[in-house]
Design a protein around this motif. Structure first.
Motif: not given
Lengths: 251, 285
Positions: B139-145, B18-23, B189-194
């Protein structure tokens, strides 16, 4: 052929204090007018009203069917970040926005016009130079190249040569005269009266109201310039509500 | 040895993925924010999502959908409110954001406290590695995409609106629309990362790599790439640190990103302290 820009009774106020007050007159198509006046005379306000960025308190501006978005406008030595990580050509290419918008691609021909525009402002070979490496004069040249691409029928310049070296000023003045020669309407706010007298056929002497508007020789007399200074310095704390145009509003 | 926790525990692998995706998605947004001189807007929006998340958790329990929706709604409301306040009043955008986020943070903590012990304030603020379950990871991966696709499509207006908003305004380029769309991506992105990093720390993954990238690349594209790479390093090292030192994930990742930022500040290629001291010989012409 482009139409004249007619102002009738234009008033723009900040906190009810008029910055431009009951201004009427016409910028003829293809004319080249310098707006001259003391600080706080409403010069910038007038330009921003011309591009439709400021609401008018009164009166109207008839742009003769020109869409305000087709007016090219160069603000004063802008709040632009001169260290922004973009190359010169990328900034100049923004001038294509009116034609390609956000999504259409920059064709080979469009890219060639970017190179031409850079050459026209004396920045041949600067296409890939980062903005951060430019002097203030070179940066202004880049912004002029962007305006060249905008290909606008009306060009507004707000103190384009303030804090710019003499050589750049001369080069860019040639670009402005070129626009005039192509029949575009040019309106520039300037402080340098020598330059206005040398290059601008028409002048508007502004001190919130028009002190004089017409051929530069007759507009910029010393008597008129003195009147303009007096007008701008007068600031009446207890000014009454202006009644000019009142009859029209009632009618 | 450092990789052990990732090999051993599925929840560590999920958090890492998840963190790599958001990175990939958050730091590029951070680069734009830095260039707009809106570095603090991330903080403001990060705090702003707290009351939304807390209220949703108080009403619907710890449901991913409810908390995320609450966070997005609250973030968007503050982004919109601050944007309107800046464009419509004499208050500048940074000042209006400061006003909004102080109120939002106080409101969020008040809601959490009022709802008794049902919500773990620490996990909400600073993240918990166990919070990254499969739905959260999706959710995190989707947000990143979504963010990467939007950045690819809207790159040009985003760049112009960041460099010269007055130009787009004069050219009727709908400057406000791009800006609000951009802020919506920031909120998302902030919501996905929280979930992984907590509302207070989520912004660190967005802003620290972005500020550090300025010291390594001279072009916008280069800065975006460098920011993402630094964020990935910080994510991996931070999660390992969190596991070994028993620190919440948010502070661990942000501390790692902070260390990378300080190294960049001191020794980066472009305009760092070291680059200023070590003047290399100039060219002939």
């Amino acid at each position: 052929m482009i139409a004249p820009i007619r102002l009738s009774d234009v008033t723009v106020a900040y906190r009810r204090r008029p910055a431009v007050h009951h201004l009427s007159g016409t910028f003829a198509p293809g004319s080249m007018t310098a707006i001259v006046g003391p600080n706080g005379a409403g010069k910038t306000t007038l330009l921003r009203a011309l591009i439709g960025e400021l609401p008018l308190d009164q009166g109207r501006i008839d742009r003769g069917g020109i869409d305000p978005r087709d007016i090219a406008y160069l603000p004063q030595q802008a709040a632009l970040d001169r260290t922004f990580p973009l190359a010169c050509a990328e900034v100049v290419a923004m001038g294509h926005w009116g034609r390609i918008g956000a999504f259409r691609r920059i064709t080979g021909a469009a890219a060639a016009r970017v190179a031409d525009a850079l050459a026209a402002v004396g920045l041949d070979g600067f296409a890939r130079r980062p903005l951060a490496t430019l002097s203030a004069g070179q940066f202004q040249r880049v912004l002029f190249a962007r305006m060249l691409l905008q290909d606008a029928p009306v060009v507004l310049l707000d103190e384009p040569f303030t804090a710019i070296d003499a050589r750049t000023t001369a080069d860019l003045m040639r670009v402005v005269t070129g626009w005039h020669g192509e029949g575009r309407t040019v309106i520039a706010v300037l402080h340098d009266l020598e330059m206005v007298r040398a290059h601008f056929p028409d002048a508007l002497l502004l001190a919130r109201e028009a002190i004089a508007w017409g051929p530069t020789g007759t507009a910029l007399t010393s008597a008129n310039l003195f009147r303009a200074r007096m007008m701008a310095e007068a600031w009446d704390e207890d000014a009454a509500i202006c009644t000019r145009g009142e009859s029209r509003r009632a009618a | 040895m450092l990789l052990d926790p990732f090999l051993e525990f599925a929840f560590m692998r999920r958090a890492l993925a998840g963190c790599l995706a958001l990175s990939l998605s958050a730091p590029p947004l951070g680069v734009f924010l830095v260039l707009r001189r809106l570095s603090l807007i991330g903080d403001a929006l990060g705090h702003a999502i707290l009351p939304g998340v807390a209220l949703a958790a108080a009403l619907f329990g710890l449901s991913l959908v409810a908390m995320s929706a609450g966070g997005v709604l609250a973030g968007l409301a503050v982004a919109l409110g601050a944007g309107l306040a800046a464009r419509g009043t004499a208050l500048r955008e940074d000042a209006s954001l400061a006003g909004f986020y102080l109120v939002a943070l106080a409101l969020g903590v008040a809601i959490v406290s009022a709802s008794g012990g049902r919500i773990d304030l620490m996990a909400l603020l600073f993240g918990a590695v166990l919070a990254v379950d499969d739905p959260a990871l999706l959710f995190m991966a989707g947000t990143a995409s979504v963010t990467l696709i939007m950045l690819a499509i809207l790159w040009r207006p985003f760049v112009i609106e960041t460099f010269d908003p007055g130009f787009l305004r004069a050219a009727r380029g709908r400057g406000a629309v791009w800006h609000l769309g951009f802020l919506a991506l920031v909120v998302l992105n902030l919501v996905a990362a929280f979930h992984a990093l907590g509302t207070l720390m989520a912004v660190g993954l967005m802003m620290l790599p972005a500020t550090a990238a300025r010291f390594w690349a001279a072009t916008l594209g280069g800065q975006v790439v460098v920011a993402s790479v630094l964020a990935m390093l910080a994510s991996a090292a931070g999660l390992a640190l969190s596991f070994h030192a028993d620190v919440p994930t948010g502070p661990a990742i942000v501390l790692t990103a902070g260390a990378l930022w300080i190294v960049s500040l001191a020794a980066g290629r472009e305009g760092s302290l070291l680059a200023r001291v070590l003047r290399r010989p100039h060219y002939a012409g």
